[in-house]
Design a protein around this motif. Structure first.
Motif, PDB file in Angstrom:
ATOM      1  N   ARG A  22       0.831  -1.223   0.000  1.00 33.12           N
ATOM      2  CA  ARG A  22       0.000   0.000   0.000  1.00 33.12           C
ATOM      3  C   ARG A  22       0.856   1.261   0.000  1.00 33.12           C
ATOM      4  O   ARG A  22       0.621   2.195  -0.764  1.00 33.12           O
ATOM      5  CB  ARG A  22      -0.930   0.019   1.214  1.00 33.12           C
ATOM      6  CG  ARG A  22      -2.148  -0.844   1.081  1.00 33.12           C
ATOM      7  CD  ARG A  22      -3.075  -0.753   2.278  1.00 33.12           C
ATOM      8  NE  ARG A  22      -3.475   0.613   2.601  1.00 33.12           N
ATOM      9  CZ  ARG A  22      -3.647   1.069   3.836  1.00 33.12           C
ATOM     10  NH1 ARG A  22      -3.460   0.278   4.879  1.00 33.12           N
ATOM     11  NH2 ARG A  22      -4.016   2.315   4.044  1.00 33.12           N
ATOM     12  N   SER A  82       1.411   4.325  -2.979  1.00 36.55           N
ATOM     13  CA  SER A  82       0.630   5.530  -2.692  1.00 36.55           C
ATOM     14  C   SER A  82       1.118   6.666  -3.597  1.00 36.55           C
ATOM     15  O   SER A  82       2.283   6.695  -4.011  1.00 36.55           O
ATOM     16  CB  SER A  82       0.739   5.914  -1.218  1.00 36.55           C
ATOM     17  OG  SER A  82       2.059   6.315  -0.909  1.00 36.55           O
ATOM     18  N   LEU A 101       1.264   7.077   4.717  1.00 34.05           N
ATOM     19  CA  LEU A 101       0.057   6.945   3.913  1.00 34.05           C
ATOM     20  C   LEU A 101      -0.656   8.299   3.863  1.00 34.05           C
ATOM     21  O   LEU A 101      -0.633   9.051   4.855  1.00 34.05           O
ATOM     22  CB  LEU A 101      -0.877   5.886   4.510  1.00 34.05           C
ATOM     23  CG  LEU A 101      -0.398   4.442   4.425  1.00 34.05           C
ATOM     24  CD1 LEU A 101      -1.332   3.534   5.216  1.00 34.05           C
ATOM     25  CD2 LEU A 101      -0.299   3.980   2.970  1.00 34.05           C
ATOM     26  N   PRO A 102      -1.307   8.624   2.747  1.00 34.84           N
ATOM     27  CA  PRO A 102      -1.951   9.938   2.600  1.00 34.84           C
ATOM     28  C   PRO A 102      -2.919  10.306   3.735  1.00 34.84           C
ATOM     29  O   PRO A 102      -2.976  11.473   4.134  1.00 34.84           O
ATOM     30  CB  PRO A 102      -2.690   9.822   1.269  1.00 34.84           C
ATOM     31  CG  PRO A 102      -1.923   8.801   0.503  1.00 34.84           C
ATOM     32  CD  PRO A 102      -1.410   7.827   1.536  1.00 34.84           C
TER      33      PRO A 102
END
Length: 167
Positions: A24, A28, A98-99
């Protein structure tokens, strides 16, 4: 293995079981824009990234990139740590989140903790960091943790010039 804790975060060594998170993170949008495509297209590639990256670094150097999790929920949110790169004298600090977890102070908290860990626990005399000139958020964070821009550098095999920060 727990490396350190902050008020809100825990930093620990990665394990092979962290492959879904790595998949993930490395796919991203911010990773792809500012760090680059590592060709992690599935869990097999994510496992190989862990084996040949952080896990190999722990064995070779005694440090590496670490998983950053929220302390209470144990939710994985990013990574930060120490990298020994060819072409750089000093060990450098890297970080990516992660955003959903950017803009909340987690990167500052984690990067500052890993800088203190490097200088205090590992007794490194200095730590560095590199980033592109376009990454305003990283530049601001590096300044905030006490690093200053010293020069431009080009890593072996790269055509990109990076801003080099040092404490």
């Amino acid at each position: 293995m727990l490396i350190c804790e902050t008020a809100r975060l825990q930093l620990r060594r990665f394990t092979i079981d962290d492959a879904p998170f790595i998949y993930r993170l490395l796919n991203s949008p911010t990773w792809l824009i500012y760090i680059g495509d590592r060709n992690v297209r599935g869990l097999h590639d994510a496992r190989n990234y862990l084996i040949n990256g952080p896990l190999a670094s722990y064995d070779q150097h005694g440090f590496g990139l670490y998983m950053v999790t929220l302390k209470e929920e144990k939710t994985p949110i990013g990574m930060t740590g120490l990298i020994k790169r060819d072409g750089l004298e000093e060990v450098d600090i890297g970080f990516a989140f992660l955003p959903d977890y950017t803009g909340k102070g987690y990167a500052y908290e984690a990067a500052n903790a890993v800088k203190d860990y490097a200088l205090t626990t590992l007794k490194l005399p200095r730590v560095a960091a590199i980033t592109t000139e376009k990454n305003d958020h990283a530049i601001a964070l590096l300044n905030k943790i006490g690093l200053h821009h010293e020069k431009m550098v080009q890593l072996p095999g790269s055509t990109i010039e990076f801003m080099y920060f040092i404490n």
